[in-house]
Design an enzyme around this catalytic site. Structure first.
Site, mmCIF file in Angstrom:
data_model
loop_
_atom_site.group_PDB
_atom_site.id
_atom_site.type_symbol
_atom_site.label_atom_id
_atom_site.label_comp_id
_atom_site.label_asym_id
_atom_site.label_seq_id
_atom_site.Cartn_x
_atom_site.Cartn_y
_atom_site.Cartn_z
ATOM 1 N N HIS A 191 0.795 -1.234 0.000
ATOM 2 C CA HIS A 191 0.000 0.000 0.000
ATOM 3 C C HIS A 191 0.819 1.271 0.000
ATOM 4 O O HIS A 191 0.261 2.362 -0.095
ATOM 5 C CB HIS A 191 -0.917 0.040 1.229
ATOM 6 C CG HIS A 191 -2.153 -0.766 1.054
ATOM 7 N ND1 HIS A 191 -3.324 -0.220 0.564
ATOM 8 C CD2 HIS A 191 -2.412 -2.068 1.275
ATOM 9 C CE1 HIS A 191 -4.241 -1.165 0.519
ATOM 10 N NE2 HIS A 191 -3.720 -2.302 0.948
ATOM 11 N N LYS B 43 -9.346 13.982 3.852
ATOM 12 C CA LYS B 43 -8.466 12.811 3.887
ATOM 13 C C LYS B 43 -7.661 12.914 5.173
ATOM 14 O O LYS B 43 -7.702 13.946 5.845
ATOM 15 C CB LYS B 43 -7.535 12.787 2.675
ATOM 16 C CG LYS B 43 -6.863 14.143 2.394
ATOM 17 C CD LYS B 43 -5.997 14.122 1.147
ATOM 18 C CE LYS B 43 -6.753 14.125 -0.144
ATOM 19 N NZ LYS B 43 -6.694 12.872 -0.883
ATOM 20 N N ARG B 44 -6.921 11.853 5.539
ATOM 21 C CA ARG B 44 -6.083 11.969 6.713
ATOM 22 C C ARG B 44 -5.107 13.128 6.557
ATOM 23 O O ARG B 44 -4.684 13.442 5.439
ATOM 24 C CB ARG B 44 -5.325 10.663 6.948
ATOM 25 C CG ARG B 44 -6.181 9.577 7.527
ATOM 26 C CD ARG B 44 -6.778 9.961 8.854
ATOM 27 N NE ARG B 44 -5.763 10.027 9.881
ATOM 28 C CZ ARG B 44 -5.571 9.116 10.820
ATOM 29 N NH1 ARG B 44 -6.347 8.053 10.896
ATOM 30 N NH2 ARG B 44 -4.617 9.255 11.731
ATOM 31 N N LYS C 125 -14.315 8.833 -5.238
ATOM 32 C CA LYS C 125 -15.645 9.148 -4.698
ATOM 33 C C LYS C 125 -16.101 10.526 -5.188
ATOM 34 O O LYS C 125 -17.267 10.719 -5.528
ATOM 35 C CB LYS C 125 -15.629 9.107 -3.166
ATOM 36 C CG LYS C 125 -15.256 7.752 -2.580
ATOM 37 C CD LYS C 125 -14.947 7.866 -1.078
ATOM 38 C CE LYS C 125 -14.103 6.709 -0.585
ATOM 39 N NZ LYS C 125 -13.514 6.966 0.745
ATOM 40 N N THR D 198 -8.446 6.921 -2.867
ATOM 41 C CA THR D 198 -9.785 6.472 -3.257
ATOM 42 C C THR D 198 -10.792 7.606 -3.054
ATOM 43 O O THR D 198 -11.849 7.599 -3.679
ATOM 44 C CB THR D 198 -10.230 5.255 -2.420
ATOM 45 O OG1 THR D 198 -10.013 5.538 -1.035
ATOM 46 C CG2 THR D 198 -9.481 4.003 -2.830
ATOM 47 N N LYS E 256 0.276 14.675 1.779
ATOM 48 C CA LYS E 256 -1.005 15.004 1.131
ATOM 49 C C LYS E 256 -1.158 16.519 0.922
ATOM 50 O O LYS E 256 -2.052 16.975 0.230
ATOM 51 C CB LYS E 256 -2.166 14.456 1.958
ATOM 52 C CG LYS E 256 -2.241 12.912 1.951
ATOM 53 C CD LYS E 256 -3.374 12.417 2.853
ATOM 54 C CE LYS E 256 -3.450 10.905 2.973
ATOM 55 N NZ LYS E 256 -4.158 10.266 1.846
HETATM 56 C C1 LIG Z 1 -12.271 7.310 1.119
HETATM 57 C C2 LIG Z 1 -11.917 7.666 2.496
HETATM 58 C C3 LIG Z 1 -10.570 7.880 2.839
HETATM 59 C C4 LIG Z 1 -9.441 7.818 1.840
HETATM 60 O O1 LIG Z 1 -9.266 9.101 1.281
HETATM 61 P P1 LIG Z 1 -7.962 9.483 0.433
HETATM 62 O O2 LIG Z 1 -8.290 10.830 -0.112
HETATM 63 O O3 LIG Z 1 -7.863 8.472 -0.655
HETATM 64 O O4 LIG Z 1 -6.829 9.484 1.355
HETATM 65 C C5 LIG Z 1 -10.280 8.228 4.151
HETATM 66 N N1 LIG Z 1 -11.250 8.344 5.076
HETATM 67 C C6 LIG Z 1 -12.547 8.159 4.771
HETATM 68 C C7 LIG Z 1 -13.567 8.332 5.837
HETATM 69 C C8 LIG Z 1 -12.923 7.806 3.479
HETATM 70 O O5 LIG Z 1 -14.223 7.603 3.197
#
Ligand SMILES: *Cc1c(COP(=O)(O)O)cnc(C)c1O
Length: 820
Positions: A358, A546-547, A658, A654, A552
């Protein structure tokens, strides 16, 4: 009751009965939380029959089954998703309406099971949804943490962590399976004795142990009869009430075992993409892996007499290295319990385990100190040593690797066990999570291993489930789509391509944007309620959720906001479309820099949101406690999706998918799956900027980057940076953000600006300007947004899972048939 013949009358009866039996109340007396429990139990009743039927089908047909081992499952709420997949949402809604109860409010009573940190855990959850929907025999296997990811509060601009008490009122969806309990052993020592046949026998002595007991949670497939299982292990003390042992002074040991059981499943480690070498974490890993592998082998042996069939019936999938102890644990059981010779055991193990990598960031790669590992898991350590010894021998013999070069590839080196290396050697498949990521693994990080095992390496671009992230989270858009192209997209996302016919029609553009507007208003209401901030739903919603991680680059985003604010202050006629910058991010509690960036975002928000002189051109919002349940409100409301990681650092992402699915336009770097997103939707329908991964990697090798050059040349950047240290956003404590300033310019022993924020800033600024210009042309924007939805078909986890099932796991679809 089954999902196919459920009537409103019947469901209502079930809910009322549950309220009576569980709480001795009538519906008027029940609290919302009690109504949630009653509805959830009624839904579970529908699920259970099909769950049993699924189990029977798997028992009879005995198909190959994947055990998806993951330390994290970021499931999100189950109620809404279950009734959606059962296709009884309308019936349930009808019953609730008749009872004058708002179903949404009932759904909001459910705690959000946050047994994961971010993308990795959410991927596991999306995979379970797709596996069940696609009729694949699968178990998710993980830990039933008492406390999931902490609940984030913002107090005075700072992140404060509160415990996540998700089990406080019980979990109506789980079922405890006492009968599947197994013992897991830690510590102690191994005594080797010679058996009469000359074989060594390994006896684990003086260990402490716990009893692992699984709780099963149903995973409902969409529009079929399949209900798979998420099996989460709880730890209990082993209670052999043995008076003699007390007399022998083993009271202390009994208490220790009690404590071990309590602590092992207590809490999820809140680190994302960062390794922390804690003993308890290693205990957690071995605990759930050993329990799973033991129980799977036990079940296998009930059905099969020939252990050699194992790889035809079972695959253990290792989600990142966290569960990689499955490899030596399977070896242990085959050697010590089944009596196999090493070569036979190794052949079976390496046909049964598959591994997903990952991340390529060195700080995230797991390395366990030999000292800790061998003490906690003495027998497992012996096996890892032997795996390493034989691997080294193989390298020398078959690959002519010189002894002095072995060190680079050794599984055990410098006092550490390198878990990624062990995972590669012990698995038949090693996959990356997006095309670029897999290439970087093969050409850079794990190049040596790729040369030795070229056929093991493969790429599986991540995906997300459109059931949760569109059908459930954005019902208005789902209806819009279905009215035009039918409902096939719900299980076949590439059908969204059919929307392209509509992107030039003005009526459809207007409707599409009206839905976006509706979703923006829904988010604006959420922001008003939770953060107390008024935002203009007609402004551009520019979202980064995101985190929080330096790679990032939330920092680059907020520095750009500071730059824009300076423009507005300097030029009273500065022309920009009003913009709402929305952030949501949890920082690991021990990640000081990340927490300071949260404070910076909130400090900037305070100043800008309260400045009446900029005429509400900019608002900055930090949404507290980003999690799956508020994610379902956030994605559908976005105009702009910020995917701005330093190229080469984000393995896939991911969140980007979305957003795209919900008609947001990507503002991003050529990193992770962004590359494939742009490939699908076209560069002209995205805003791409910044260095390429090749450039970043080259700079990292040469070190030829001096951020002072940029500081000296670029007065906009200079001004923003000086505002970090002159108290502009922190008059009472002007040095608060100096750490950030220093890290960008001097690095304090580290390389300065290691994530190339200043290097990419100009190009980011230009891309942001283009966003502003594009948004002014309503038709062009609507078309772009629609094209993003229309071209997101590739990013369904259904596609990802079909690829895993056929190219890695060798699974057969095993539909469940319920004859009425
Ligand atoms: C999809 C999702 C992530 C991943 O987000 P990234 O932008 O790909 O880091 C993290 N937390 C939640 C709650 C998510 O739904």
């Amino acid at each position: 009751m089954t999902r196919w013949d459920l009537t409103a009358e019947e469901f209502k009866e079930a809910v009322l009965e549950n309220i009576k039996n569980q709480f001795r109340r009538t519906i008027d007396q029940a609290t919302k939380e009690q109504i949630f429990q009653a509805v959830a139990l009624a839904v579970k009743d529908i699920i259970v029959d099909e769950w049993i039927e699924t189990h029977k089908t798997y028992e009879t047909k005995d198909p190959k089954t994947v055990y998806y081992l993951s330390m994290e499952f970021l499931m999100g709420r189950a109620l809404g998703n279950s009734i959606l997949n059962l296709r009884v949402y309308d019936v349930v809604k009808e019953v609730m309406d008749a009872l004058d109860i708002d179903l949404n409010i009932i759904e909001d009573q459910e705690p959000d099971p946050g047994l994961g940190n971010g993308g990795l855990g959410r991927l596991a959850a999306c995979f379970l949804d797709s596996l069940a929907t696609l009729d694949y025999p699968a178990y998710g296997c993980g830990i039933r943490y008492r406390y999931g990811i902490f609940e984030q509060q913002i107090v005075d601009g700072y992140q404060v962590e509160r415990p996540d008490e998700w089990l406080k009122n019980g979990n109506p969806f789980e079922i405890k399976r006492e009968e599947y309990g197994v013992e897991v052993k830690f510590l102690g020592s191994v005594r080797v004795v010679k058996e009469p046949n000359g074989r060594d026998k390994f006896i684990h002595e003086n260990y402490q142990s716990v009893r692992a007991v699984p709780y099963d949670i149903p995973i409902v497939g969409y529009n079929n009869y399949t209900v798979n299982t998420l099996r989460l292990w709880d730890a209990e003390a082993i209670r052999k009430f043995d008076l003699e042992s007390f007399d022998r002074g083993e009271y202390h040991k009994a208490v220790e075992q009690e404590n071990l059981a309590k602590t092992i499943v207590e809490v999820l480690y809140p680190n994302d993409n960062h390794y922390q070498g804690k003993e308890l974490r290693l205990k957690q890993q071995y605990f759930f892996v050993s329990a799973t592998v033991q129980q799977v082998l036990r079940k296998f042996k009930q059905k099969h007499t020939h252990i050699g069939l194992l790889p035809e019936k079972v695959v253990f999938h290792i989600n990142d290295t966290h569960p990689s102890l499955a490899i030596p644990e399977l070896m242990r059981l085959l050697l010590d319990e089944e009596g196999l010779e090493w070569d036979e055991a190794w052949a079976l193990t390496t046909k049964t385990c598959a591994y997903t990598n990952h991340t390529i960031m060195s700080e995230a790669l797991e390395k366990w100190p030999v000292e800790l590992f061998s003490r906690l898991l003495p027998r497992i350590y012996m096996i890892v040593e032997e795996i390493n010894r034989r691997f080294n021998h193989f390298l020398i013999k078959d690959y002519m690797v010189k002894k002095e070069h072995l060190h680079r590839m050794a599984i055990i080196a410098d006092g550490d066990i390198r878990m990624a290396y062990m995972s590669i050697v012990g698995s038949y498949s090693v996959n990356g999570v997006a095309r670029l990521h897999t290439e970087i693994i093969k050409q850079e990080v794990l190049k040596d291993f790729y040369q030795v095992y070229p056929n093991k390496f493969n790429s599986k671009t991540n995906g997300i489930t459109q059931r949760r992230f569109l059908l459930l989270a954005n019902p208005a858009l789902a209806t819009f789509i279905t009215e035009r192209i039918g409902s096939g997209w719900v299980t076949d996302l590439p059908q969204l391509k059919g929307l392209e016919t509509y992107v030039d029609r003005e009526e459809d553009q207007k409707l599409f944007m009206a839905i976006k507007q509706h979703n923006k208003e829904r988010l604006a209401d959420y922001i008003k309620e939770h953060e107390g901030i008024n935002v203009d739903p007609h402004s551009i919603f520019d979202i980064q959720v995101k985190r929080l991680h330096e790679y990032k680059r939330q920092l680059m985003n907020i520095l750009h906001v500071m730059y824009l604010y300076n423009q507005l202050k300097e030029h009273s006629d500065y022309d920009m479309v009003p913009r709402t910058f929305i952030f949501g991010a949890k920082a690991a509690p021990g990640y000081r820099r990340a927490k300071l960036i949260i404070k910076l975002i909130n400090s900037v928000a305070d100043v800008i949101n309260n400045d009446p002189n900029i005429h509400h051109k900019i608002k900055v919002v930090f949404i507290e406690n980003y999690c799956v349940s508020n994610a379902q409100i956030i994605f559908s409301a976005a105009d702009v999706s910020e995917q701005i990681s330093t190229a080469s650092k984000e393995a896939s992402g991911t969140g980007n998918m979305k957003f795209m699915l919900n008609g947001a336009v990507t503002l991003g770097t050529m990193d992770g799956a962004n590359i494939e997103i742009v490939e699908e939707v076209g560069e002209e329908n995205s805003f791409i900027f910044g260095m390429s991964s090749q450039e970043v990697i080259r700079f990292q090798h040469t070190g030829a980057y001096n951020p002072w050059d940029i500081y000296n040349k670029n007065k906009d950047i200079r001004k923003v940076l000086i505002q970090l240290i002159n108290g502009y956003y922190m008059p009472d404590d002007p040095d608060l953000f100096r750490e950030i300033y220093d890290a960008l310019l001097d690095g304090e022993g580290q390389p300065p600006d290691p994530y190339y924020i200043l290097k990419d800033f100009e190009s980011y600024k230009e891309a942001q300007k283009k966003v502003d210009e594009a948004y002014r042309d309503k038709k062009r924007w609507a078309k772009m947004a629609m094209l993003n939805t229309a071209n997101s078909g590739k990013f369904s986890s259904d596609r990802t899972i079909e690829q895993y099932a056929t190219e890695i796991w060798g699974l057969q679809k095993t539909p469940v048939d319920i004859r009425k």
